[in-house]
Design an enzyme around this catalytic site. Structure first.
Site, PDB file in Angstrom:
ATOM      1  N   LYS A  59     -19.280  -5.222  49.762  1.00 35.67           N
ATOM      2  CA  LYS A  59     -20.060  -6.283  50.398  1.00 35.67           C
ATOM      3  C   LYS A  59     -20.650  -7.203  49.314  1.00 35.67           C
ATOM      4  CE  LYS A  59     -24.217  -3.381  50.569  1.00 35.67           C
ATOM      5  NZ  LYS A  59     -25.099  -2.573  51.423  1.00 35.67           N
ATOM      6  N   ASP A  94     -26.080   2.768  55.324  1.00 37.10           N
ATOM      7  CA  ASP A  94     -26.244   1.799  54.244  1.00 37.10           C
ATOM      8  C   ASP A  94     -26.908   2.524  53.075  1.00 37.10           C
ATOM      9  OD1 ASP A  94     -26.332  -0.540  52.845  1.00 37.10           O
ATOM     10  OD2 ASP A  94     -27.925  -1.467  54.027  1.00 37.10           O
ATOM     11  N   ASP A 145     -21.907  -8.116  58.431  1.00 38.65           N
ATOM     12  CA  ASP A 145     -23.297  -7.769  58.167  1.00 38.65           C
ATOM     13  C   ASP A 145     -24.012  -7.800  59.522  1.00 38.65           C
ATOM     14  OD1 ASP A 145     -25.575  -7.106  56.767  1.00 38.65           O
ATOM     15  OD2 ASP A 145     -25.460  -8.780  55.373  1.00 38.65           O
ATOM     16  N   ARG A 153     -31.024   5.423  52.192  1.00 38.19           N
ATOM     17  CA  ARG A 153     -31.417   5.849  53.546  1.00 38.19           C
ATOM     18  C   ARG A 153     -31.554   7.370  53.611  1.00 38.19           C
ATOM     19  NH1 ARG A 153     -32.729   0.773  53.522  1.00 38.19           N
ATOM     20  NH2 ARG A 153     -31.066  -0.699  54.056  1.00 38.19           N
ATOM     21  N   HIS A 182     -31.209 -12.564  55.844  1.00 41.41           N
ATOM     22  CA  HIS A 182     -32.005 -12.021  56.946  1.00 41.41           C
ATOM     23  C   HIS A 182     -32.847 -13.117  57.590  1.00 41.41           C
ATOM     24  CE1 HIS A 182     -31.111  -8.224  54.854  1.00 41.41           C
ATOM     25  NE2 HIS A 182     -31.267  -7.669  56.022  1.00 41.41           N
TER      26      HIS A 182
END
Length: 499
Positions: free
Chosen positions: A176, A76, A261, A84, A189
Protein backbone atom coordinates in the site's frame (compact mmCIF):
# COMPACT_ATOMS: atom_id res chain seq x y z
CA UNK A 1 -32.23 -6.43 1.51
CA UNK A 2 -30.71 -6.91 -1.93
CA UNK A 3 -33.30 -9.58 -2.78
CA UNK A 4 -35.98 -6.86 -2.77
CA UNK A 5 -34.30 -4.86 -5.50
CA UNK A 6 -36.19 -5.38 -8.75
CA UNK A 7 -34.17 -7.64 -11.02
CA UNK A 8 -31.83 -8.77 -8.26
CA UNK A 9 -31.25 -12.32 -7.08
CA UNK A 10 -29.83 -13.97 -3.97
CA UNK A 11 -26.82 -15.00 -6.09
CA UNK A 12 -26.16 -11.37 -6.97
CA UNK A 13 -26.41 -10.39 -3.31
CA UNK A 14 -23.89 -13.12 -2.45
CA UNK A 15 -21.48 -11.82 -5.10
CA UNK A 16 -21.79 -8.32 -3.64
CA UNK A 17 -21.12 -9.63 -0.13
CA UNK A 18 -18.10 -11.59 -1.38
CA UNK A 19 -16.22 -8.42 -2.30
CA UNK A 20 -16.75 -6.64 1.02
CA UNK A 21 -14.18 -6.65 3.84
CA UNK A 22 -16.21 -5.19 6.73
CA UNK A 23 -15.09 -4.52 10.25
CA UNK A 24 -17.17 -4.90 13.39
CA UNK A 25 -17.17 -3.81 17.01
CA UNK A 26 -16.42 -6.29 19.77
CA UNK A 27 -14.01 -9.02 20.76
CA UNK A 28 -16.28 -11.78 19.48
CA UNK A 29 -17.95 -11.85 16.06
CA UNK A 30 -21.46 -10.37 16.23
CA UNK A 31 -24.37 -12.50 14.98
CA UNK A 32 -24.69 -10.53 11.75
CA UNK A 33 -21.09 -11.29 10.73
CA UNK A 34 -21.63 -15.01 11.37
CA UNK A 35 -24.87 -14.94 9.41
CA UNK A 36 -23.30 -13.06 6.49
CA UNK A 37 -20.43 -15.55 6.30
CA UNK A 38 -23.02 -18.19 5.57
CA UNK A 39 -24.61 -15.97 2.92
CA UNK A 40 -21.54 -15.20 0.84
CA UNK A 41 -19.36 -12.77 2.81
CA UNK A 42 -15.78 -13.68 1.98
CA UNK A 43 -13.71 -11.47 4.29
CA UNK A 44 -13.62 -9.48 7.49
CA UNK A 45 -11.09 -6.95 8.77
CA UNK A 46 -9.96 -6.68 12.38
CA UNK A 47 -8.85 -3.55 14.23
CA UNK A 48 -7.31 -2.92 17.65
CA UNK A 49 -10.80 -2.74 19.15
CA UNK A 50 -11.23 -6.44 18.31
CA UNK A 51 -8.04 -7.59 20.06
CA UNK A 52 -7.45 -8.21 23.77
CA UNK A 53 -4.62 -10.72 23.65
CA UNK A 54 -3.37 -13.62 21.55
CA UNK A 55 -5.64 -16.24 23.14
CA UNK A 56 -8.75 -14.13 22.55
CA UNK A 57 -7.75 -13.29 18.98
CA UNK A 58 -7.15 -16.95 18.12
CA UNK A 59 -10.59 -17.81 19.53
CA UNK A 60 -12.21 -15.00 17.52
CA UNK A 61 -10.72 -16.15 14.23
CA UNK A 62 -11.61 -19.76 15.02
CA UNK A 63 -15.24 -18.68 15.46
CA UNK A 64 -15.15 -16.96 12.08
CA UNK A 65 -13.59 -20.00 10.46
CA UNK A 66 -16.26 -22.26 11.96
CA UNK A 67 -18.79 -20.29 9.91
CA UNK A 68 -16.69 -20.28 6.75
CA UNK A 69 -13.50 -22.32 6.57
CA UNK A 70 -11.82 -20.19 3.91
CA UNK A 71 -12.80 -16.76 5.25
CA UNK A 72 -10.15 -14.11 4.66
CA UNK A 73 -9.29 -12.51 7.98
CA UNK A 74 -7.49 -9.23 7.35
CA UNK A 75 -5.69 -6.94 9.78
CA UNK A 76 -3.70 -3.71 9.53
CA UNK A 77 -0.50 -4.86 11.26
CA UNK A 78 2.61 -3.07 10.05
CA UNK A 79 4.66 -4.28 13.03
CA UNK A 80 5.82 -0.75 13.75
CA UNK A 81 3.99 2.29 15.03
CA UNK A 82 0.88 0.81 13.35
CA UNK A 83 0.08 -2.29 15.38
CA UNK A 84 -3.23 -3.98 16.12
CA UNK A 85 -2.19 -7.26 17.72
CA UNK A 86 0.00 -5.40 20.26
CA UNK A 87 -1.88 -2.11 20.45
CA UNK A 88 -2.25 -2.32 24.23
CA UNK A 89 1.53 -2.31 24.76
CA UNK A 90 3.15 -1.19 21.50
CA UNK A 91 4.82 -3.35 18.90
CA UNK A 92 7.66 -5.64 19.95
CA UNK A 93 9.07 -5.26 16.42
CA UNK A 94 10.53 -2.19 14.73
CA UNK A 95 8.67 -0.62 11.85
CA UNK A 96 9.70 -0.01 8.27
CA UNK A 97 11.72 3.15 8.89
CA UNK A 98 13.93 1.40 11.43
CA UNK A 99 14.47 -1.53 9.07
CA UNK A 100 15.34 0.89 6.29
CA UNK A 101 17.87 2.60 8.57
CA UNK A 102 19.59 -0.75 9.16
CA UNK A 103 19.33 -1.55 5.43
CA UNK A 104 19.77 -5.30 5.77
CA UNK A 105 17.28 -7.06 3.50
CA UNK A 106 17.89 -10.37 5.26
CA UNK A 107 16.87 -8.76 8.56
CA UNK A 108 13.76 -7.19 7.01
CA UNK A 109 12.71 -10.56 5.62
CA UNK A 110 13.38 -12.21 8.99
CA UNK A 111 11.27 -9.67 10.91
CA UNK A 112 8.41 -10.00 8.42
CA UNK A 113 8.58 -13.81 8.54
CA UNK A 114 8.52 -13.65 12.34
CA UNK A 115 5.35 -11.55 12.12
CA UNK A 116 3.81 -13.79 9.47
CA UNK A 117 4.22 -16.95 11.51
CA UNK A 118 2.63 -15.24 14.50
CA UNK A 119 -0.31 -13.86 12.52
CA UNK A 120 -0.90 -17.23 10.84
CA UNK A 121 -0.97 -18.97 14.21
CA UNK A 122 -3.58 -16.43 15.36
CA UNK A 123 -5.77 -17.17 12.35
CA UNK A 124 -5.05 -14.02 10.32
CA UNK A 125 -4.70 -14.62 6.58
CA UNK A 126 -4.23 -11.13 5.02
CA UNK A 127 -2.09 -8.31 6.38
CA UNK A 128 -2.52 -4.77 5.06
CA UNK A 129 1.26 -4.37 4.88
CA UNK A 130 3.92 -3.51 3.91
CA UNK A 131 3.66 0.23 3.48
CA UNK A 132 5.45 0.65 0.15
CA UNK A 133 5.28 4.45 0.08
CA UNK A 134 8.47 6.44 -0.48
CA UNK A 135 8.56 9.11 2.23
CA UNK A 136 9.97 11.74 -0.11
CA UNK A 137 8.18 14.57 1.69
CA UNK A 138 9.38 14.87 5.33
CA UNK A 139 6.30 16.99 6.12
CA UNK A 140 3.99 14.08 5.27
CA UNK A 141 1.53 13.83 8.20
CA UNK A 142 0.40 10.25 7.67
CA UNK A 143 3.35 8.15 6.37
CA UNK A 144 6.62 9.11 8.07
CA UNK A 145 8.15 6.15 9.92
CA UNK A 146 5.65 3.81 8.25
CA UNK A 147 7.86 4.05 5.14
CA UNK A 148 11.22 2.31 4.71
CA UNK A 149 12.65 5.75 3.87
CA UNK A 150 13.01 8.49 1.26
CA UNK A 151 15.15 6.56 -1.24
CA UNK A 152 13.07 4.70 -3.88
CA UNK A 153 15.67 1.97 -4.47
CA UNK A 154 15.97 1.22 -0.76
CA UNK A 155 12.19 1.20 -0.33
CA UNK A 156 11.81 -1.14 -3.30
CA UNK A 157 14.40 -3.62 -1.96
CA UNK A 158 12.87 -3.76 1.49
CA UNK A 159 9.29 -3.86 0.23
CA UNK A 160 10.17 -7.01 -1.72
CA UNK A 161 11.98 -8.51 1.27
CA UNK A 162 9.03 -7.79 3.56
CA UNK A 163 6.60 -9.39 1.10
CA UNK A 164 8.75 -12.51 0.82
CA UNK A 165 9.14 -12.79 4.57
CA UNK A 166 5.50 -12.30 5.51
CA UNK A 167 4.19 -14.67 2.85
CA UNK A 168 6.73 -17.36 3.74
CA UNK A 169 5.21 -17.19 7.22
CA UNK A 170 1.80 -18.10 5.82
CA UNK A 171 0.05 -14.72 5.50
CA UNK A 172 -0.77 -12.77 2.33
CA UNK A 173 0.94 -9.40 2.05
CA UNK A 174 -0.80 -6.27 0.75
CA UNK A 175 1.46 -3.47 -0.56
CA UNK A 176 0.00 0.00 0.00
CA UNK A 177 -0.95 2.79 -0.83
CA UNK A 178 -0.88 2.47 -4.63
CA UNK A 179 0.37 4.39 -6.57
CA UNK A 180 2.23 6.04 -3.65
CA UNK A 181 1.23 8.26 -0.68
CA UNK A 182 4.71 9.49 0.28
CA UNK A 183 4.84 12.92 -1.36
CA UNK A 184 1.76 14.44 0.28
CA UNK A 185 0.94 17.03 2.92
CA UNK A 186 -2.66 15.87 3.35
CA UNK A 187 -4.03 12.85 5.23
CA UNK A 188 -6.59 11.02 3.06
CA UNK A 189 -8.64 10.28 6.18
CA UNK A 190 -9.57 13.96 6.08
CA UNK A 191 -9.21 15.21 2.50
CA UNK A 192 -7.97 14.23 -0.97
CA UNK A 193 -4.16 14.39 -1.31
CA UNK A 194 -2.62 15.33 -4.63
CA UNK A 195 0.56 13.73 -5.97
CA UNK A 196 2.44 16.05 -8.32
CA UNK A 197 5.20 15.28 -10.77
CA UNK A 198 5.20 13.89 -14.27
CA UNK A 199 5.09 10.25 -15.31
CA UNK A 200 8.87 9.95 -15.37
CA UNK A 201 9.02 11.08 -11.74
CA UNK A 202 6.30 8.58 -10.76
CA UNK A 203 8.16 5.74 -12.47
CA UNK A 204 11.42 6.65 -10.76
CA UNK A 205 9.99 7.22 -7.27
CA UNK A 206 6.43 6.25 -6.34
CA UNK A 207 6.01 3.21 -8.58
CA UNK A 208 9.39 1.57 -7.98
CA UNK A 209 8.41 -0.22 -4.73
CA UNK A 210 5.15 -1.49 -6.23
CA UNK A 211 6.97 -2.95 -9.21
CA UNK A 212 9.25 -4.71 -6.73
CA UNK A 213 6.28 -5.97 -4.72
CA UNK A 214 4.63 -7.41 -7.83
CA UNK A 215 7.89 -9.07 -8.84
CA UNK A 216 8.14 -10.58 -5.34
CA UNK A 217 4.70 -12.19 -5.74
CA UNK A 218 2.63 -9.95 -3.48
CA UNK A 219 -0.89 -11.33 -3.16
CA UNK A 220 -2.72 -8.02 -2.73
CA UNK A 221 -2.29 -4.30 -3.38
CA UNK A 222 -4.18 -1.58 -1.51
CA UNK A 223 -5.20 1.54 -3.38
CA UNK A 224 -4.59 5.04 -2.04
CA UNK A 225 -7.27 7.70 -2.14
CA UNK A 226 -4.96 9.99 -4.09
CA UNK A 227 -5.37 12.33 -7.03
CA UNK A 228 -2.45 11.78 -9.41
CA UNK A 229 -2.91 14.14 -12.39
CA UNK A 230 -0.04 12.58 -14.36
CA UNK A 231 -2.05 9.36 -14.41
CA UNK A 232 -5.65 10.58 -14.16
CA UNK A 233 -6.45 14.29 -13.76
CA UNK A 234 -10.04 13.68 -12.64
CA UNK A 235 -10.47 10.55 -10.52
CA UNK A 236 -8.68 9.42 -7.34
CA UNK A 237 -6.60 6.28 -7.82
CA UNK A 238 -9.13 4.08 -6.00
CA UNK A 239 -11.80 5.04 -8.53
CA UNK A 240 -9.65 5.28 -11.66
CA UNK A 241 -9.78 2.62 -14.41
CA UNK A 242 -6.63 4.17 -15.88
CA UNK A 243 -4.69 3.60 -12.66
CA UNK A 244 -6.15 0.27 -11.51
CA UNK A 245 -6.60 -1.27 -14.95
CA UNK A 246 -4.20 0.44 -17.30
CA UNK A 247 -1.31 0.87 -14.88
CA UNK A 248 -1.56 -1.75 -12.12
CA UNK A 249 -3.01 -4.61 -14.16
CA UNK A 250 -1.73 -4.01 -17.69
CA UNK A 251 1.63 -2.26 -17.16
CA UNK A 252 2.77 -3.72 -13.84
CA UNK A 253 1.19 -7.11 -14.55
CA UNK A 254 -0.43 -7.51 -11.14
CA UNK A 255 -2.90 -10.41 -11.08
CA UNK A 256 -3.80 -10.55 -7.40
CA UNK A 257 -6.50 -8.85 -5.33
CA UNK A 258 -6.85 -5.06 -5.43
CA UNK A 259 -8.15 -3.87 -2.04
CA UNK A 260 -9.37 -0.33 -1.46
CA UNK A 261 -8.24 1.74 1.46
CA UNK A 262 -11.19 2.27 3.83
CA UNK A 263 -14.02 3.46 1.63
CA UNK A 264 -15.52 5.66 4.35
CA UNK A 265 -12.44 7.91 4.36
CA UNK A 266 -13.33 11.50 3.53
CA UNK A 267 -10.99 11.72 0.52
CA UNK A 268 -13.53 9.69 -1.46
CA UNK A 269 -16.70 9.53 0.67
CA UNK A 270 -17.09 13.32 0.81
CA UNK A 271 -16.95 13.56 -2.98
CA UNK A 272 -18.67 10.41 -4.21
CA UNK A 273 -20.65 9.19 -1.23
CA UNK A 274 -20.00 6.20 1.00
CA UNK A 275 -21.75 3.69 -1.25
CA UNK A 276 -21.00 5.61 -4.43
CA UNK A 277 -17.26 5.35 -3.83
CA UNK A 278 -17.54 1.58 -3.33
CA UNK A 279 -19.44 1.07 -6.59
CA UNK A 280 -17.06 3.30 -8.53
CA UNK A 281 -14.04 1.46 -7.09
CA UNK A 282 -15.38 -1.91 -8.23
CA UNK A 283 -16.18 -0.54 -11.68
CA UNK A 284 -12.64 0.84 -11.90
CA UNK A 285 -11.06 -2.54 -11.16
CA UNK A 286 -10.93 -2.96 -7.38
CA UNK A 287 -11.78 -6.45 -6.12
CA UNK A 288 -12.36 -5.93 -2.40
CA UNK A 289 -13.88 -3.02 -0.49
CA UNK A 290 -12.34 -2.34 2.91
CA UNK A 291 -14.83 -0.74 5.31
CA UNK A 292 -15.46 -0.60 9.02
CA UNK A 293 -12.78 1.45 10.65
CA UNK A 294 -15.41 4.08 11.32
CA UNK A 295 -18.57 2.52 9.87
CA UNK A 296 -18.79 -0.92 11.41
CA UNK A 297 -22.45 -1.89 11.67
CA UNK A 298 -24.58 -4.34 9.72
CA UNK A 299 -26.49 -1.38 8.32
CA UNK A 300 -23.27 0.08 6.92
CA UNK A 301 -22.29 -3.19 5.26
CA UNK A 302 -25.83 -3.69 3.96
CA UNK A 303 -25.80 -0.20 2.45
CA UNK A 304 -22.73 -1.10 0.43
CA UNK A 305 -24.01 -4.54 -0.58
CA UNK A 306 -27.36 -3.16 -1.70
CA UNK A 307 -25.74 -0.30 -3.61
CA UNK A 308 -23.53 -2.78 -5.48
CA UNK A 309 -26.54 -4.93 -6.37
CA UNK A 310 -28.52 -1.89 -7.48
CA UNK A 311 -25.64 -0.71 -9.66
CA UNK A 312 -25.49 -4.07 -11.42
CA UNK A 313 -29.26 -4.12 -11.98
CA UNK A 314 -29.13 -0.56 -13.33
CA UNK A 315 -26.27 -1.38 -15.69
CA UNK A 316 -23.79 0.94 -13.95
CA UNK A 317 -21.57 -1.94 -12.81
CA UNK A 318 -21.19 -4.89 -15.19
CA UNK A 319 -22.06 -8.16 -13.51
CA UNK A 320 -19.00 -9.70 -15.19
CA UNK A 321 -16.78 -7.17 -13.38
CA UNK A 322 -18.39 -8.02 -10.03
CA UNK A 323 -18.00 -11.74 -10.72
CA UNK A 324 -14.34 -11.22 -11.66
CA UNK A 325 -13.73 -9.37 -8.38
CA UNK A 326 -15.42 -12.11 -6.36
CA UNK A 327 -13.38 -14.74 -8.20
CA UNK A 328 -10.12 -13.02 -7.29
CA UNK A 329 -11.18 -12.83 -3.65
CA UNK A 330 -11.92 -16.55 -3.79
CA UNK A 331 -8.49 -17.24 -5.28
CA UNK A 332 -6.84 -15.34 -2.43
CA UNK A 333 -8.90 -17.34 0.04
CA UNK A 334 -7.70 -20.57 -1.56
CA UNK A 335 -4.07 -19.36 -1.45
CA UNK A 336 -4.50 -18.56 2.24
CA UNK A 337 -5.87 -21.99 3.09
CA UNK A 338 -2.85 -23.63 1.46
CA UNK A 339 -0.38 -21.18 3.03
CA UNK A 340 -1.78 -21.72 6.53
CA UNK A 341 -1.61 -25.48 6.11
CA UNK A 342 2.13 -25.26 5.49
CA UNK A 343 3.02 -22.50 7.95
CA UNK A 344 6.01 -23.04 10.25
CA UNK A 345 5.45 -23.48 13.97
CA UNK A 346 5.47 -20.39 16.18
CA UNK A 347 7.50 -20.15 19.35
CA UNK A 348 6.79 -16.91 21.18
CA UNK A 349 7.89 -15.80 24.62
CA UNK A 350 5.79 -13.73 26.94
CA UNK A 351 7.36 -10.39 26.00
CA UNK A 352 6.91 -10.40 22.24
CA UNK A 353 9.45 -10.84 19.49
CA UNK A 354 13.10 -11.43 20.32
CA UNK A 355 13.89 -10.96 16.63
CA UNK A 356 12.14 -7.60 16.77
CA UNK A 357 14.06 -6.32 19.78
CA UNK A 358 17.38 -7.31 18.23
CA UNK A 359 16.41 -5.43 15.05
CA UNK A 360 15.35 -2.34 17.04
CA UNK A 361 18.74 -2.29 18.76
CA UNK A 362 20.45 -2.31 15.37
CA UNK A 363 18.31 0.62 14.22
CA UNK A 364 19.45 2.96 17.01
CA UNK A 365 21.64 5.85 15.87
CA UNK A 366 23.48 8.46 17.91
CA UNK A 367 23.16 11.37 15.52
CA UNK A 368 25.05 13.90 17.63
CA UNK A 369 27.44 13.54 20.57
CA UNK A 370 27.70 10.68 23.04
CA UNK A 371 29.50 12.25 25.97
CA UNK A 372 26.40 12.15 28.18
CA UNK A 373 25.78 8.44 27.65
CA UNK A 374 25.09 6.36 29.57
CA UNK A 375 23.27 8.54 32.08
CA UNK A 376 25.11 8.95 35.37
CA UNK A 377 22.00 8.94 37.58
CA UNK A 378 18.20 8.51 37.47
CA UNK A 379 16.89 10.96 34.89
CA UNK A 380 13.92 13.25 34.50
CA UNK A 381 12.21 12.44 31.19
CA UNK A 382 10.08 15.04 29.40
CA UNK A 383 7.98 13.64 26.54
CA UNK A 384 6.41 15.99 23.99
CA UNK A 385 3.27 14.40 22.53
CA UNK A 386 2.18 15.32 18.98
CA UNK A 387 -1.50 15.19 18.00
CA UNK A 388 -2.90 11.68 17.75
CA UNK A 389 -2.88 10.11 14.28
CA UNK A 390 -5.89 8.03 13.24
CA UNK A 391 -3.80 6.02 10.77
CA UNK A 392 -1.37 4.93 13.46
CA UNK A 393 -3.98 4.41 16.14
CA UNK A 394 -4.98 6.51 19.08
CA UNK A 395 -4.77 3.81 21.70
CA UNK A 396 -1.18 2.60 21.39
CA UNK A 397 1.15 3.74 24.20
CA UNK A 398 4.59 5.13 23.41
CA UNK A 399 7.56 6.76 25.10
CA UNK A 400 10.79 5.73 26.85
CA UNK A 401 10.05 6.84 30.40
CA UNK A 402 8.46 3.55 31.47
CA UNK A 403 11.18 1.20 30.14
CA UNK A 404 13.89 3.53 31.43
CA UNK A 405 12.31 3.57 34.89
CA UNK A 406 12.35 -0.23 34.82
CA UNK A 407 16.07 -0.18 34.21
CA UNK A 408 16.93 2.86 36.36
CA UNK A 409 14.69 3.13 39.44
CA UNK A 410 14.06 6.71 40.45
CA UNK A 411 13.48 7.93 36.88
CA UNK A 412 10.68 10.52 36.78
CA UNK A 413 8.61 11.78 33.88
CA UNK A 414 6.36 14.52 32.55
CA UNK A 415 4.42 14.59 29.29
CA UNK A 416 3.16 17.69 27.49
CA UNK A 417 0.99 18.25 24.44
CA UNK A 418 0.48 21.37 22.37
CA UNK A 419 -1.15 24.04 24.50
CA UNK A 420 -0.10 22.71 27.89
CA UNK A 421 3.69 23.13 27.81
CA UNK A 422 4.84 25.15 30.83
CA UNK A 423 7.34 27.98 30.63
CA UNK A 424 9.99 25.66 32.03
CA UNK A 425 9.38 22.10 30.76
CA UNK A 426 12.46 20.92 32.67
CA UNK A 427 11.19 22.06 36.07
CA UNK A 428 12.09 19.46 38.68
CA UNK A 429 15.15 18.20 36.84
CA UNK A 430 17.77 20.24 38.67
CA UNK A 431 20.83 18.17 39.48
CA UNK A 432 19.57 15.23 37.41
CA UNK A 433 20.14 14.10 33.81
CA UNK A 434 17.41 15.43 31.52
CA UNK A 435 15.99 13.49 28.57
CA UNK A 436 13.72 15.19 26.00
CA UNK A 437 11.60 12.78 23.94
CA UNK A 438 10.10 13.98 20.67
CA UNK A 439 8.22 12.54 17.67
CA UNK A 440 8.76 14.23 14.31
CA UNK A 441 10.26 17.35 15.84
CA UNK A 442 10.60 18.93 12.39
CA UNK A 443 6.82 18.91 11.81
CA UNK A 444 5.64 20.66 15.00
CA UNK A 445 6.49 24.30 15.60
CA UNK A 446 5.28 24.27 19.20
CA UNK A 447 7.48 21.26 19.96
CA UNK A 448 10.53 22.86 18.39
CA UNK A 449 9.97 26.03 20.44
CA UNK A 450 9.65 24.06 23.69
CA UNK A 451 12.74 21.96 22.98
CA UNK A 452 14.77 25.01 21.96
CA UNK A 453 13.77 26.82 25.14
CA UNK A 454 14.65 23.82 27.28
CA UNK A 455 18.02 23.24 25.60
CA UNK A 456 18.93 26.89 26.15
CA UNK A 457 18.59 26.29 29.88
CA UNK A 458 19.88 22.70 29.87
CA UNK A 459 22.33 22.23 26.98
CA UNK A 460 23.37 18.93 28.55
CA UNK A 461 19.94 17.39 27.89
CA UNK A 462 19.73 14.25 25.74
CA UNK A 463 17.22 14.44 22.87
CA UNK A 464 15.60 11.17 21.81
CA UNK A 465 13.71 11.30 18.49
CA UNK A 466 11.09 8.56 18.07
CA UNK A 467 9.96 9.74 14.64
CA UNK A 468 11.74 10.84 11.47
CA UNK A 469 15.08 12.41 12.54
CA UNK A 470 14.87 15.20 9.98
CA UNK A 471 15.92 17.82 12.52
CA UNK A 472 18.92 16.95 14.70
CA UNK A 473 19.28 19.18 17.74
CA UNK A 474 20.98 19.03 21.12
CA UNK A 475 24.48 18.06 22.19
CA UNK A 476 23.41 14.41 22.38
CA UNK A 477 20.75 13.20 19.93
CA UNK A 478 19.53 9.60 19.72
CA UNK A 479 17.29 8.42 16.85
CA UNK A 480 15.20 5.25 17.21
CA UNK A 481 13.42 5.52 13.82
CA UNK A 482 10.07 4.65 15.37
CA UNK A 483 7.99 4.81 18.55
CA UNK A 484 7.46 1.08 19.04
CA UNK A 485 7.87 -0.72 22.34
CA UNK A 486 10.95 -2.41 20.87
CA UNK A 487 12.46 0.96 19.93
CA UNK A 488 11.72 2.41 23.36
CA UNK A 489 13.34 -0.57 25.06
CA UNK A 490 16.45 -0.29 22.87
CA UNK A 491 16.75 3.45 23.61
CA UNK A 492 16.27 2.90 27.35
CA UNK A 493 19.04 0.29 27.35
CA UNK A 494 21.35 2.75 25.63
CA UNK A 495 20.58 5.50 28.15
CA UNK A 496 20.91 3.15 31.10
CA UNK A 497 24.10 1.56 29.84
CA UNK A 498 22.71 -1.97 30.05
CA UNK A 499 23.35 -2.99 26.43
Amino acid sequence: MSERIVGASPDLAALAAAVLQPGFVGTTPPPWICRWLGEGLGSVVLFARNVVDHEQLAALTATLRAERADVIVAIDEEAGDVTRIESARGSSRPGNFALGAVDDEVLTEEVARDLGTELAALGVTLDYAPDADVNSNPANPVIGVRSFGPDPALVARHTAAWVRGLQSGGVAACAKHFPGHGDTRVDSHHDLPRIGGDRARLDAVELAPFRAAVAAGVQAVMTGHLLVPALDPELPATLSPRILGGLLRDELGFQGVVVTDAVEMRAVADRYGFAGAAVRALAAGADAICVGGERATEADAAQLRDAIVAAVVAGKLPEERLAEAAKRVGQLAAWSVTARAHRPAVVRGGDGSAVGLAAARRALRIAAGSGGLPLAAPAHVVEFAPPRNIAIGEETPWGIAAPLAGLVPGTTTARYAEGDVPADPAAGSAGRPLVLVVRDLHRHEWMRAAVSRTLAARPDAVVVELGVPELVTGAVHVATHGATRAAARAAAELLAGTR
